[in-house]
Design a protein around this motif. Structure first.
Motif, mmCIF file in Angstrom:
data_model
loop_
_atom_site.group_PDB
_atom_site.id
_atom_site.type_symbol
_atom_site.label_atom_id
_atom_site.label_comp_id
_atom_site.label_asym_id
_atom_site.label_seq_id
_atom_site.Cartn_x
_atom_site.Cartn_y
_atom_site.Cartn_z
ATOM 1 N N GLU A 168 49.622 39.813 46.284
ATOM 2 C CA GLU A 168 48.882 39.396 45.103
ATOM 3 C C GLU A 168 49.807 39.226 43.906
ATOM 4 O O GLU A 168 49.744 38.209 43.202
ATOM 5 C CB GLU A 168 47.800 40.426 44.779
ATOM 6 N N SER A 169 50.665 40.210 43.679
ATOM 7 C CA SER A 169 51.538 40.183 42.505
ATOM 8 C C SER A 169 52.576 39.072 42.598
ATOM 9 O O SER A 169 52.922 38.454 41.580
ATOM 10 C CB SER A 169 52.221 41.535 42.328
ATOM 11 N N ALA A 170 53.080 38.811 43.806
ATOM 12 C CA ALA A 170 54.076 37.743 43.977
ATOM 13 C C ALA A 170 53.466 36.380 43.645
ATOM 14 O O ALA A 170 54.057 35.578 42.911
ATOM 15 C CB ALA A 170 54.609 37.761 45.409
ATOM 16 N N VAL A 171 52.275 36.125 44.176
ATOM 17 C CA VAL A 171 51.604 34.846 43.896
ATOM 18 C C VAL A 171 51.169 34.796 42.437
ATOM 19 O O VAL A 171 51.257 33.754 41.782
ATOM 20 C CB VAL A 171 50.395 34.664 44.836
ATOM 21 N N TRP A 172 50.706 35.919 41.914
ATOM 22 C CA TRP A 172 50.301 36.019 40.510
ATOM 23 C C TRP A 172 51.473 35.671 39.596
ATOM 24 O O TRP A 172 51.324 34.893 38.637
ATOM 25 C CB TRP A 172 49.801 37.430 40.275
ATOM 26 N N LYS A 173 52.631 36.254 39.898
ATOM 27 C CA LYS A 173 53.819 36.008 39.089
ATOM 28 C C LYS A 173 54.239 34.544 39.164
ATOM 29 O O LYS A 173 54.644 33.934 38.169
ATOM 30 C CB LYS A 173 54.964 36.900 39.588
ATOM 31 N N ALA A 174 54.118 33.957 40.364
ATOM 32 C CA ALA A 174 54.559 32.578 40.562
ATOM 33 C C ALA A 174 53.610 31.559 39.943
ATOM 34 O O ALA A 174 54.050 30.508 39.452
ATOM 35 C CB ALA A 174 54.714 32.303 42.060
ATOM 36 N N THR A 175 52.314 31.848 39.976
ATOM 37 C CA THR A 175 51.319 30.871 39.519
ATOM 38 C C THR A 175 50.724 31.199 38.156
ATOM 39 O O THR A 175 50.106 30.337 37.521
ATOM 40 C CB THR A 175 50.164 30.767 40.523
ATOM 41 N N GLY A 176 50.870 32.456 37.718
ATOM 42 C CA GLY A 176 50.246 32.869 36.475
ATOM 43 C C GLY A 176 48.767 33.176 36.618
ATOM 44 O O GLY A 176 48.084 33.441 35.635
ATOM 45 N N SER A 177 48.260 33.160 37.847
ATOM 46 C CA SER A 177 46.835 33.403 38.089
ATOM 47 C C SER A 177 46.654 34.598 39.014
ATOM 48 O O SER A 177 47.053 34.543 40.187
ATOM 49 C CB SER A 177 46.183 32.162 38.713
ATOM 50 N N GLN A 178 46.046 35.660 38.504
ATOM 51 C CA GLN A 178 45.762 36.813 39.345
ATOM 52 C C GLN A 178 44.754 36.451 40.428
ATOM 53 O O GLN A 178 44.825 36.959 41.549
ATOM 54 C CB GLN A 178 45.220 37.975 38.509
ATOM 55 N N GLY A 233 46.413 34.963 43.335
ATOM 56 C CA GLY A 233 47.126 36.014 44.055
ATOM 57 C C GLY A 233 46.196 36.841 44.913
ATOM 58 O O GLY A 233 46.523 37.184 46.057
ATOM 59 N N THR A 234 45.018 37.148 44.382
ATOM 60 C CA THR A 234 44.045 37.943 45.133
ATOM 61 C C THR A 234 43.544 37.183 46.343
ATOM 62 O O THR A 234 43.394 37.752 47.433
ATOM 63 C CB THR A 234 42.860 38.341 44.231
ATOM 64 N N ASN A 290 35.292 37.746 45.370
ATOM 65 C CA ASN A 290 35.315 38.181 43.974
ATOM 66 C C ASN A 290 36.346 37.409 43.153
ATOM 67 O O ASN A 290 36.086 37.047 41.999
ATOM 68 C CB ASN A 290 35.603 39.677 43.895
ATOM 69 N N ALA A 291 37.516 37.160 43.747
ATOM 70 C CA ALA A 291 38.551 36.418 43.024
ATOM 71 C C ALA A 291 38.117 34.979 42.784
ATOM 72 O O ALA A 291 38.388 34.405 41.726
ATOM 73 C CB ALA A 291 39.858 36.447 43.817
ATOM 74 N N THR A 292 37.433 34.387 43.761
ATOM 75 C CA THR A 292 36.939 33.023 43.600
ATOM 76 C C THR A 292 35.929 32.946 42.466
ATOM 77 O O THR A 292 35.954 32.027 41.643
ATOM 78 C CB THR A 292 36.297 32.523 44.905
ATOM 79 N N LEU A 293 35.051 33.953 42.408
ATOM 80 C CA LEU A 293 34.065 33.989 41.326
ATOM 81 C C LEU A 293 34.742 34.197 39.967
ATOM 82 O O LEU A 293 34.379 33.550 38.981
ATOM 83 C CB LEU A 293 33.040 35.095 41.581
ATOM 84 N N ARG A 294 35.724 35.103 39.921
ATOM 85 C CA ARG A 294 36.437 35.340 38.660
ATOM 86 C C ARG A 294 37.149 34.083 38.186
ATOM 87 O O ARG A 294 37.233 33.818 36.989
ATOM 88 C CB ARG A 294 37.463 36.470 38.817
#
Length: 388
Positions: A180-190, A193-194, A248-252
């Motif tokens: 999650e954190s790797a994708v979050w860091k790369a894309t700027g979207s938590q 990443g989730t 949940n991530a899709t909804l967020r």
């Protein structure tokens, strides 16, 4: 097991199970479902311990129960590691619950970052590795003999396996926070990443099922029934957790689409002393929507266009608007500037499916329907319901 979960509202009390007290100010609960895994441990390991040591007799089952307690202790230390590491980042911990699946740490609202999320997540497995190391040192030093040595050995392997299992790179396991954190860091979207970590969790489930069930069956071997049952239960838990994380991530990720101003249809407000004739002047063709307001200016009801049209022309000037309206739920109005999670949380506390939208001075500007909100979040047309 052990993945930190972020929440806003709690369900303290009987729903959490048996309160065990507080550790470092954090409430700890033992869920009633824990007794299921405790009973399974006694039934599964009691006979095995008896075979290995006939002198134990009925005591083998008490030793098996002691093993269940040691597992609970291991999970508690795991969850405390999450909570205490989070405390260093000023993330408020709501509670720790030990349950059938191990346990979880529930946090209140906090601001996360990729790096801090990884630190908090991996603190749990790190604690288990430390416990395994301590048990290994005690075994090497011959601190215990007999039953004590047996339990120490089981404790060591249990913590080693808990630690290894939880660092697997997929949600809901702690290692999923790495993905999650790797994708979050790369894309700027938590949220992205989730979703990625959730799919990684699903891949892990498939691998486990193939490795522990499918391959033995294909090779002609008959897997142990209890072993297969544990695999199925664990994989079911992982699949549900991964799927829940993805949903949940899709909804967020769609919350930015939820805005009272953007989703509301045009509406005007009129006093509850008005007549049907007044309604027809502001909404001659049933639009915009007409909201009835009380003497204090607060929205009270919604005019029904069909009922309005049914009033005879000779009576429109004498029929009060309250006769052709339906009441709004108490407090069913929202500021025009409301949006995102704030709006969702507020609407979730209200009854009814329609809400007046008001501007900064309390003037009605629109009508927000529950169906529009749910459609914006899910992308699907909502069924009629009284609450979000």
């Amino acid at each position: 097991m052990g993945t930190p979960r972020k929440g806003v509202h709690s369900t303290r009390g009987r729903n959490d199970g048996i309160p065990l007290g507080r550790i470092a100010g954090i409430p700890v609960y033992l869920a009633y479902s824990w007794f299921i895994i405790a009973a399974f441990t006694v039934i599964a390991y009691g006979p095995a311990l008896l075979v290995r040591n006939h002198s134990l007799g009925i005591g083998a089952y008490f030793v098996a129960f002691a093993y269940a307690l040691l597992l609970a202790l291991s999970v508690l230390v795991h969850e405390l590691a999450h909570a205490l590491s989070a405390k260093a980042f000023k993330w408020p911990t709501e509670k720790i619950v030990l349950n059938l699946w191990g346990g979880h740490t529930q946090f209140e609202t906090f601001i996360a970052s990729p790096g801090r999320s990884v630190v908090v997540a991996l603190a749990g497995p790190a604690a288990n590795f430390l416990l395994a190391g301590a048990a290994w040192l005690m075994l090497g030093a011959g601190v215990f003999t007999g039953v004590g040595d047996t339990l120490t050995n089981i404790f060591m392997w249990a913590n080693l396996l808990i630690g290894i299992f939880n660092v697997l790179p997929g949600l809901p396991l702690d290692g999923g926070r790495l993905v999650e954190s790797a994708v979050w860091k790369a894309t700027g979207s938590q949220e992205k990443g989730t979703v990625a970590a959730g799919w990684a969790g699903r891949v892990i489930v498939v691998v486990l099922v193939v490795w522990f069930i499918a391959l033995p069956l294909l090779s002609g071997n008959t897997p142990d029934l209890s072993y297969m049952l544990i695999t199925i239960l664990v994989c079911s838990f992982l699949w549900m957790g991964a799927s829940g994380a993805i949903k949940n991530a899709t909804l967020r990720g769609r919350l930015h689409l939820v805005s009272a101003a953007a989703l509301a249809e045009p509406a005007v407000g009129i006093p509850n002393s008005a007549t049907v004739a007044d309604v027809l002047r502001v909404a001659p063709y049933g639009t915009p929507a007409v909201v009835i307001c009380g003497p204090d200016g607060r929205p009270q009801g919604l005019v029904d266009p069909a009922a309005t049209a049914a009033v005879p022309a000779s009576e429109i000037s004498t029929t009060l608007v309250t006769a052709v309206s339906t009441p709004l739920a108490e407090g069913a109005y929202v500021p025009r500037t409301s949006s995102g999670q704030e709006l969702i949380q507020y609407l979730a506390q209200l009854n009814g499916g329609e809400y007046a939208v008001v501007d900064d001075v309390g003037i009605v500007t629109g009508l927000l329907r529950q169906q529009a909100v749910v459609t914006a979040i899910t992308g699907k047309v909502a069924r009629r319901s009284g609450r979000l």
